[in-house]
Motif scaffolding. Sequence first.
Motif, PDB file in Angstrom:
ATOM      1  N   ASP A  14       0.842  -1.200   0.000  1.00 30.82           N
ATOM      2  CA  ASP A  14       0.000   0.000   0.000  1.00 30.82           C
ATOM      3  C   ASP A  14       0.877   1.251   0.000  1.00 30.82           C
ATOM      4  O   ASP A  14       1.657   1.477   0.930  1.00 30.82           O
ATOM      5  N   ASP A  16       0.052   4.430   0.346  1.00 24.48           N
ATOM      6  CA  ASP A  16      -0.243   5.381   1.424  1.00 24.48           C
ATOM      7  C   ASP A  16       0.421   4.953   2.724  1.00 24.48           C
ATOM      8  O   ASP A  16       0.989   5.778   3.445  1.00 24.48           O
ATOM      9  N   ASP A  17       0.350   3.666   2.992  1.00 26.72           N
ATOM     10  CA  ASP A  17       0.937   3.171   4.237  1.00 26.72           C
ATOM     11  C   ASP A  17       2.454   3.355   4.234  1.00 26.72           C
ATOM     12  O   ASP A  17       3.049   3.670   5.263  1.00 26.72           O
ATOM     13  N   PHE A  20       2.962   6.991   5.047  1.00 28.45           N
ATOM     14  CA  PHE A  20       2.798   7.264   6.485  1.00 28.45           C
ATOM     15  C   PHE A  20       4.028   6.782   7.246  1.00 28.45           C
ATOM     16  O   PHE A  20       4.537   7.461   8.132  1.00 28.45           O
TER      17      PHE A  20
ATOM     18  N   GLU B 368      -9.376  -0.977   6.040  1.00 30.22           N
ATOM     19  CA  GLU B 368      -8.195  -0.447   5.356  1.00 30.22           C
ATOM     20  C   GLU B 368      -8.395   1.022   4.920  1.00 30.22           C
ATOM     21  O   GLU B 368      -7.671   1.897   5.395  1.00 30.22           O
ATOM     22  N   ARG B 371      -9.052   3.307   7.908  1.00 32.79           N
ATOM     23  CA  ARG B 371      -7.862   3.627   8.691  1.00 32.79           C
ATOM     24  C   ARG B 371      -7.075   4.770   8.036  1.00 32.79           C
ATOM     25  O   ARG B 371      -6.584   5.675   8.713  1.00 32.79           O
ATOM     26  N   LYS B 372      -7.045   4.695   6.703  1.00 34.62           N
ATOM     27  CA  LYS B 372      -6.315   5.750   5.995  1.00 34.62           C
ATOM     28  C   LYS B 372      -7.008   7.086   6.157  1.00 34.62           C
ATOM     29  O   LYS B 372      -6.369   8.107   6.413  1.00 34.62           O
ATOM     30  N   THR B 375      -6.213   8.260   9.473  1.00 31.19           N
ATOM     31  CA  THR B 375      -4.824   8.702   9.590  1.00 31.19           C
ATOM     32  C   THR B 375      -4.620  10.071   8.918  1.00 31.19           C
ATOM     33  O   THR B 375      -3.970  10.962   9.460  1.00 31.19           O
ATOM     34  N   PHE B 376      -5.237  10.194   7.748  1.00 29.75           N
ATOM     35  CA  PHE B 376      -5.114  11.486   7.060  1.00 29.75           C
ATOM     36  C   PHE B 376      -5.752  12.590   7.876  1.00 29.75           C
ATOM     37  O   PHE B 376      -5.227  13.701   7.954  1.00 29.75           O
ATOM     38  N   ARG B 379      -3.462  13.552  10.448  1.00 26.08           N
ATOM     39  CA  ARG B 379      -2.356  14.351   9.923  1.00 26.08           C
ATOM     40  C   ARG B 379      -2.798  15.777   9.661  1.00 26.08           C
ATOM     41  O   ARG B 379      -2.070  16.724   9.942  1.00 26.08           O
TER      42      ARG B 379
END
Lengths: 148, 589
Positions: A14, A16-17, A20, B368, B371-372, B375-376, B379
């Motif tokens: 991934d 994006d991961d 991060f 999935e 979570r992104k 997370t974004f 951020r």
Amino acid sequence: MQEKEIYILLADDDEDDRLFFTDALDELKIKTKVKTFNDGVALMNYLNDKSNLLPSILFLDLNMPKKSGVECLSEIKKDDYFKDIAIAIYSTSASEADIEDTFVLGANIYIKKPNDYKKLKKTLSNIVTINWQYDTSNLNKDNFLLRL
Amino acid sequence: MTSRKILNFTFSLSFSIIVVVGIFSYTHIKDLIKSYDKVSHTFKIITELNKTHHYLTAAENNLKEYLIFNNNIEEPFYKNIQKLDNSFTRLKALTENDSTHQQKLKELNILIPKLLVFYNKTLKSLKEGELNPTKFNLAFIKNKKIEAIRYEISNIIRYEEKILNFQKEKSYNGLINTPIIIYVILIITLIIVLYTYFRTSKNLKKLESKNESLEIFKTASDQAEIACKHGNWSLFLDDLRYEFSDNLYRLLGEKPQSFAPTSENFMAFVHPKDLKKLRKQIKMMLVAKNLPPVYYRIIKKNGEISHFKTFGKIITNKYGGTKILGTTRDITEEIDHYKLLEERNRTLERKNKELNSFNHVASHDLQEPLRKIQTFISRLEDKETDNLSEKGLQYLLKIKNSATRMRALINDLLHFSKVTKPKEVLELTDMNIALEKANKELEELITEKQAIITADKIPIITAIPFQVEQLFINLISNSLKYSKDDTVPNISISYSKVKAINYSKIKNPKFKYYHKLTFKDNGIGFNKAYAEKIFALFNRLHSRGEYSGTGIGLSICKKIVDNHQGYIFAEGEVNKGATFEIFFPKIKN
């Protein structure tokens, strides 16, 4: 602070991961060198090339195309050449079966990908600063799954 | 005693009584005849004696007549003498076998010829005119022979009369008893006959009613055979003869008794592929005298295929005959149903699997991107808050809340799908440890709310450990979630062992005893009307604005308790609190 930078590998499909991950490590006040791979095959090719430097810690996603994290883990653990690499499973899910399997195969710790950037940073900071040479001695199933 | 024995007994009794009566009557009548013979014999003797006496007197009178009237009486005189002689000869003949009579007649035998000599002499003298009446009288008086003869005769007559009297007395006794004896015997015979008649007619009636019920039973059995699609057959082991019931023919699609009930005729219907198997079983049956259930197919004349199940058992009757009594059932429908059920089961299993994997994939794969997003968001919060307008910050907060809620939903769904999985292993579970783990899991929330949780000591219960833990987590977090803002949340967990029959709420309990756990809080409670509704999936009693919640938590609790074959009940009162009662079955190990 450590003088020597810590060499870290991440295998995760991934994008994006991976972003991060590298961003979070960059923001830590620990000197690290990170290399990332898109899949298990690329990771194993890199590791098996004896001219390449071995990492201190390998972060392994389980769900990857071509070669899964579990396959990589079992290959690495079979080869004594890789015995000094600490392996952290880095996955979205934390199903009992996955935790059980990877523990039995000999992974050092299981990290469920956090859904908060701050938490991610904290997690990575914790993992990177563990002295794995000492810590593998009291490896047990109860503290295998990282809790924050 | 059986009625047959009674019948035999009464028959032989009557038979012997009749035989005895016959013998008795025969001898009795014979005796009577004998006595009659004796009497008539005696009478004959007496008659002859009288005749002898009469002719003697008649001859004497002839002589007197000759003397007085000088009539020629020679002819009647000799006639009388002749008759006298005849009579006496007869008398001798009559008494031939009787020594007493012979003895008595001896005297007469001497006296009578002497008298006749005297008579002849007298007649001669009369003829010659030598006798006058005086001389005559003198001669008669002098002659004592006449008197002696008369005396002897009357003597014998008296003796005969004595015999007659004795005989009369004897036969009289016999005669007077005869009717009574015959009458009594007749009465006895009549009683026996009557008894036998009533007995027989009663037995006949019984037999008739038994016959009737047998007839009814047969009809009922016939009907049952038709309704249950089974037919009976018998194999007589003595002569290997078969008997088929009507419905067995019907099962084969044939008219009752339309062909001879033989093994070969039946085999003609059996599916060629099952023929060998059935023959083998029949052969084994003849050896083992028993037929365990055998399954095979038959083909009717119209081509229809039926599935049959046949089994048999040996039966020995009273008279020593043995037969195998068998039942053959048409199980086509059952097999069809079974196949249908199997098919449905497979479909259901497949669907369940699909649903499970869908659940799993949905929950995992949804995590999935979520979570992104989260997370974004974090951020953005971390780095970009300064660059956002106030409105932008507000939107960010709303996105964050929605994402959080989505995560809660996914997590709960994951939990729900986890407890839906069948075949979890029950093990001895320390409930106190499970409760401790649950408290640890909720540590943050408990600390935040400053909740007080008290618990009884709970024994070890046979359960699925992780599910029990989940159950405790859900119940406690539920109480914490719906606590009153102004009150310190207080949750008490109590335990008791209870008998199922004491709780009418427990419908159709499978177990006698249950472990009862009660979770009681002092939260906002709920309206009693919703006591059952709150366990339904996605059912929420409050709007999202008031209380966060997915409506899955209590459904998971219900599911877990169901998995344990237990019961969960909720009770509540608005603003007072809620109570959850959980019953775990007490399983004996």
